[in-house]
Design a protein around this motif. Structure first.
Motif, PDB file in Angstrom:
ATOM      1  N   ARG A   7       0.822  -1.200   0.000  1.00  0.00           N
ATOM      2  CA  ARG A   7       0.000   0.000   0.000  1.00  0.00           C
ATOM      3  C   ARG A   7       0.862   1.259   0.000  1.00  0.00           C
ATOM      4  O   ARG A   7       0.622   2.189  -0.764  1.00  0.00           O
ATOM      5  CB  ARG A   7      -0.947   0.002   1.187  1.00  0.00           C
ATOM      6  CG  ARG A   7      -1.949   1.130   1.070  1.00  0.00           C
ATOM      7  CD  ARG A   7      -3.144   0.946   1.935  1.00  0.00           C
ATOM      8  NE  ARG A   7      -3.935  -0.170   1.445  1.00  0.00           N
ATOM      9  CZ  ARG A   7      -4.655  -0.966   2.217  1.00  0.00           C
ATOM     10  NH1 ARG A   7      -4.702  -0.784   3.499  1.00  0.00           N
ATOM     11  NH2 ARG A   7      -5.354  -1.957   1.698  1.00  0.00           N
ATOM     12  N   ALA A   8       1.886   1.303   0.847  1.00  0.00           N
ATOM     13  CA  ALA A   8       2.769   2.478   0.879  1.00  0.00           C
ATOM     14  C   ALA A   8       3.508   2.607  -0.452  1.00  0.00           C
ATOM     15  O   ALA A   8       3.744   3.718  -0.928  1.00  0.00           O
ATOM     16  CB  ALA A   8       3.751   2.379   2.045  1.00  0.00           C
ATOM     17  N   TRP A   9       3.867   1.480  -1.066  1.00  0.00           N
ATOM     18  CA  TRP A   9       4.538   1.535  -2.370  1.00  0.00           C
ATOM     19  C   TRP A   9       3.609   2.161  -3.415  1.00  0.00           C
ATOM     20  O   TRP A   9       4.037   2.982  -4.224  1.00  0.00           O
ATOM     21  CB  TRP A   9       5.002   0.160  -2.831  1.00  0.00           C
ATOM     22  CG  TRP A   9       5.661   0.236  -4.158  1.00  0.00           C
ATOM     23  CD1 TRP A   9       5.135  -0.062  -5.370  1.00  0.00           C
ATOM     24  CD2 TRP A   9       6.993   0.714  -4.418  1.00  0.00           C
ATOM     25  NE1 TRP A   9       6.040   0.188  -6.373  1.00  0.00           N
ATOM     26  CE2 TRP A   9       7.191   0.668  -5.809  1.00  0.00           C
ATOM     27  CE3 TRP A   9       8.029   1.178  -3.612  1.00  0.00           C
ATOM     28  CZ2 TRP A   9       8.383   1.055  -6.407  1.00  0.00           C
ATOM     29  CZ3 TRP A   9       9.211   1.563  -4.210  1.00  0.00           C
ATOM     30  CH2 TRP A   9       9.374   1.495  -5.595  1.00  0.00           C
ATOM     31  N   CYS A  10       2.339   1.790  -3.398  1.00  0.00           N
ATOM     32  CA  CYS A  10       1.383   2.368  -4.353  1.00  0.00           C
ATOM     33  C   CYS A  10       1.216   3.873  -4.120  1.00  0.00           C
ATOM     34  O   CYS A  10       1.102   4.641  -5.080  1.00  0.00           O
ATOM     35  CB  CYS A  10       0.033   1.663  -4.258  1.00  0.00           C
ATOM     36  SG  CYS A  10       0.057   0.010  -4.968  1.00  0.00           S
ATOM     37  N   VAL A  11       1.209   4.296  -2.855  1.00  0.00           N
ATOM     38  CA  VAL A  11       1.133   5.730  -2.555  1.00  0.00           C
ATOM     39  C   VAL A  11       2.375   6.432  -3.101  1.00  0.00           C
ATOM     40  O   VAL A  11       2.286   7.510  -3.691  1.00  0.00           O
ATOM     41  CB  VAL A  11       0.963   5.978  -1.039  1.00  0.00           C
ATOM     42  CG1 VAL A  11       1.150   7.447  -0.694  1.00  0.00           C
ATOM     43  CG2 VAL A  11      -0.409   5.487  -0.586  1.00  0.00           C
ATOM     44  N   LEU A  12       3.534   5.815  -2.935  1.00  0.00           N
ATOM     45  CA  LEU A  12       4.775   6.379  -3.482  1.00  0.00           C
ATOM     46  C   LEU A  12       4.678   6.522  -4.997  1.00  0.00           C
ATOM     47  O   LEU A  12       5.071   7.544  -5.564  1.00  0.00           O
ATOM     48  CB  LEU A  12       5.973   5.514  -3.103  1.00  0.00           C
ATOM     49  CG  LEU A  12       7.323   5.963  -3.632  1.00  0.00           C
ATOM     50  CD1 LEU A  12       7.727   7.313  -3.055  1.00  0.00           C
ATOM     51  CD2 LEU A  12       8.385   4.919  -3.327  1.00  0.00           C
ATOM     52  N   GLU A  13       4.137   5.532  -5.671  1.00  0.00           N
ATOM     53  CA  GLU A  13       3.962   5.612  -7.129  1.00  0.00           C
ATOM     54  C   GLU A  13       3.039   6.759  -7.516  1.00  0.00           C
ATOM     55  O   GLU A  13       3.306   7.474  -8.481  1.00  0.00           O
ATOM     56  CB  GLU A  13       3.418   4.298  -7.681  1.00  0.00           C
ATOM     57  CG  GLU A  13       4.439   3.197  -7.767  1.00  0.00           C
ATOM     58  CD  GLU A  13       3.887   1.959  -8.447  1.00  0.00           C
ATOM     59  OE1 GLU A  13       2.726   1.953  -8.905  1.00  0.00           O
ATOM     60  OE2 GLU A  13       4.638   0.972  -8.524  1.00  0.00           O
ATOM     61  N   VAL A  14       1.954   6.939  -6.775  1.00  0.00           N
ATOM     62  CA  VAL A  14       1.021   8.033  -7.061  1.00  0.00           C
ATOM     63  C   VAL A  14       1.737   9.368  -6.943  1.00  0.00           C
ATOM     64  O   VAL A  14       1.592  10.245  -7.799  1.00  0.00           O
ATOM     65  CB  VAL A  14      -0.207   7.977  -6.117  1.00  0.00           C
ATOM     66  CG1 VAL A  14      -0.992   9.267  -6.151  1.00  0.00           C
ATOM     67  CG2 VAL A  14      -1.098   6.811  -6.488  1.00  0.00           C
ATOM     68  N   LEU A  15       2.531   9.533  -5.892  1.00  0.00           N
ATOM     69  CA  LEU A  15       3.265  10.785  -5.693  1.00  0.00           C
ATOM     70  C   LEU A  15       4.334  10.971  -6.765  1.00  0.00           C
ATOM     71  O   LEU A  15       4.481  12.055  -7.330  1.00  0.00           O
ATOM     72  CB  LEU A  15       3.894  10.816  -4.307  1.00  0.00           C
ATOM     73  CG  LEU A  15       2.938  10.785  -3.112  1.00  0.00           C
ATOM     74  CD1 LEU A  15       3.725  10.694  -1.813  1.00  0.00           C
ATOM     75  CD2 LEU A  15       2.005  11.968  -3.113  1.00  0.00           C
ATOM     76  N   ALA A  16       5.089   9.907  -7.055  1.00  0.00           N
ATOM     77  CA  ALA A  16       6.183   9.991  -8.025  1.00  0.00           C
ATOM     78  C   ALA A  16       5.668  10.256  -9.434  1.00  0.00           C
ATOM     79  O   ALA A  16       6.348  10.898 -10.239  1.00  0.00           O
ATOM     80  CB  ALA A  16       7.008   8.712  -8.001  1.00  0.00           C
ATOM     81  N   ALA A  17       4.477   9.784  -9.734  1.00  0.00           N
ATOM     82  CA  ALA A  17       3.921   9.951 -11.086  1.00  0.00           C
ATOM     83  C   ALA A  17       3.650  11.409 -11.432  1.00  0.00           C
ATOM     84  O   ALA A  17       3.469  11.749 -12.600  1.00  0.00           O
ATOM     85  CB  ALA A  17       2.646   9.130 -11.232  1.00  0.00           C
ATOM     86  N   THR A  18       3.663  12.280 -10.444  1.00  0.00           N
ATOM     87  CA  THR A  18       3.436  13.706 -10.713  1.00  0.00           C
ATOM     88  C   THR A  18       4.729  14.428 -11.073  1.00  0.00           C
ATOM     89  O   THR A  18       4.695  15.602 -11.425  1.00  0.00           O
ATOM     90  CB  THR A  18       2.810  14.404  -9.494  1.00  0.00           C
ATOM     91  OG1 THR A  18       3.739  14.371  -8.414  1.00  0.00           O
ATOM     92  CG2 THR A  18       1.509  13.753  -9.083  1.00  0.00           C
ATOM     93  N   ALA A  19       5.848  13.745 -10.976  1.00  0.00           N
ATOM     94  CA  ALA A  19       7.148  14.368 -11.241  1.00  0.00           C
ATOM     95  C   ALA A  19       7.314  14.652 -12.731  1.00  0.00           C
ATOM     96  O   ALA A  19       6.876  13.864 -13.569  1.00  0.00           O
ATOM     97  CB  ALA A  19       8.280  13.458 -10.771  1.00  0.00           C
ATOM     98  N   PRO A  20       7.972  15.753 -13.054  1.00  0.00           N
ATOM     99  CA  PRO A  20       8.315  15.989 -14.461  1.00  0.00           C
ATOM    100  C   PRO A  20       9.447  15.046 -14.866  1.00  0.00           C
ATOM    101  O   PRO A  20      10.168  14.530 -14.011  1.00  0.00           O
ATOM    102  CB  PRO A  20       8.769  17.444 -14.476  1.00  0.00           C
ATOM    103  CG  PRO A  20       9.163  17.750 -13.081  1.00  0.00           C
ATOM    104  CD  PRO A  20       8.369  16.856 -12.191  1.00  0.00           C
TER     105      PRO A  20
END
Length: 137
Positions: free
Chosen positions: A25-38
């Protein structure tokens, strides 16, 4: 003008260790946050709430908040709270995500489409021998 699609690429050695340590679950949250990076950013600031993260993942707000806490405790994410001096109200939290330390990279789709070795990929391919047996003949 249409924006070029971005892809999240991971270094399986580094990201695999983090994924095992963080849990799914924390990994998926990290992916959601990282996906906003340019593309190409190693650090990214994301203004969001646990509610917005929860909505993207289809989990409860409390579950998303716990996962954000796990990410903060590991040091991959830091949190900055914005408070309006005049009203005292809290604004949206900003999370600084160390995308590179997590073994993640954001790239443009055309970056991955480019051949890794243009000289080797430009060589003409040898056609298969016509007399060789085939599964379809």
């Amino acid at each position: 003008m249409q924006r070029e699609p971005l892809l999240l690429v991971l270094d399986s050695c580094v990201a695999g260790r983090w994924r095992a340590r963080l849990g799914p679950r924390a990994w998926c949250v990290l992916e959601v946050l990282a996906a906003t990076a340019p593309a190409g950013a190693g650090l990214v600031d994301v203004a969001c709430s646990s509610r917005s993260v929860a909505a993207q993942l289809g989990v409860s707000r409390d579950s998303a908040a716990r996962s954000l806490r796990v990410l903060i405790d590991t040091g991959l994410v830091t949190r900055a709270v914005c408070r309006d001096d005049a009203t005292g109200r809290f604004g949206a939290a900003t999370y600084r995500v160390d995308v590179a330390a997590a073994g993640l990279r954001v790239v443009t789709a055309s970056h991955l489409a480019a051949p890794a070795n243009p000289v080797a990929d430009a060589r003409p391919r040898t056609p298969p021998d016509a007399r060789q047996p085939s599964l379809f003949h």
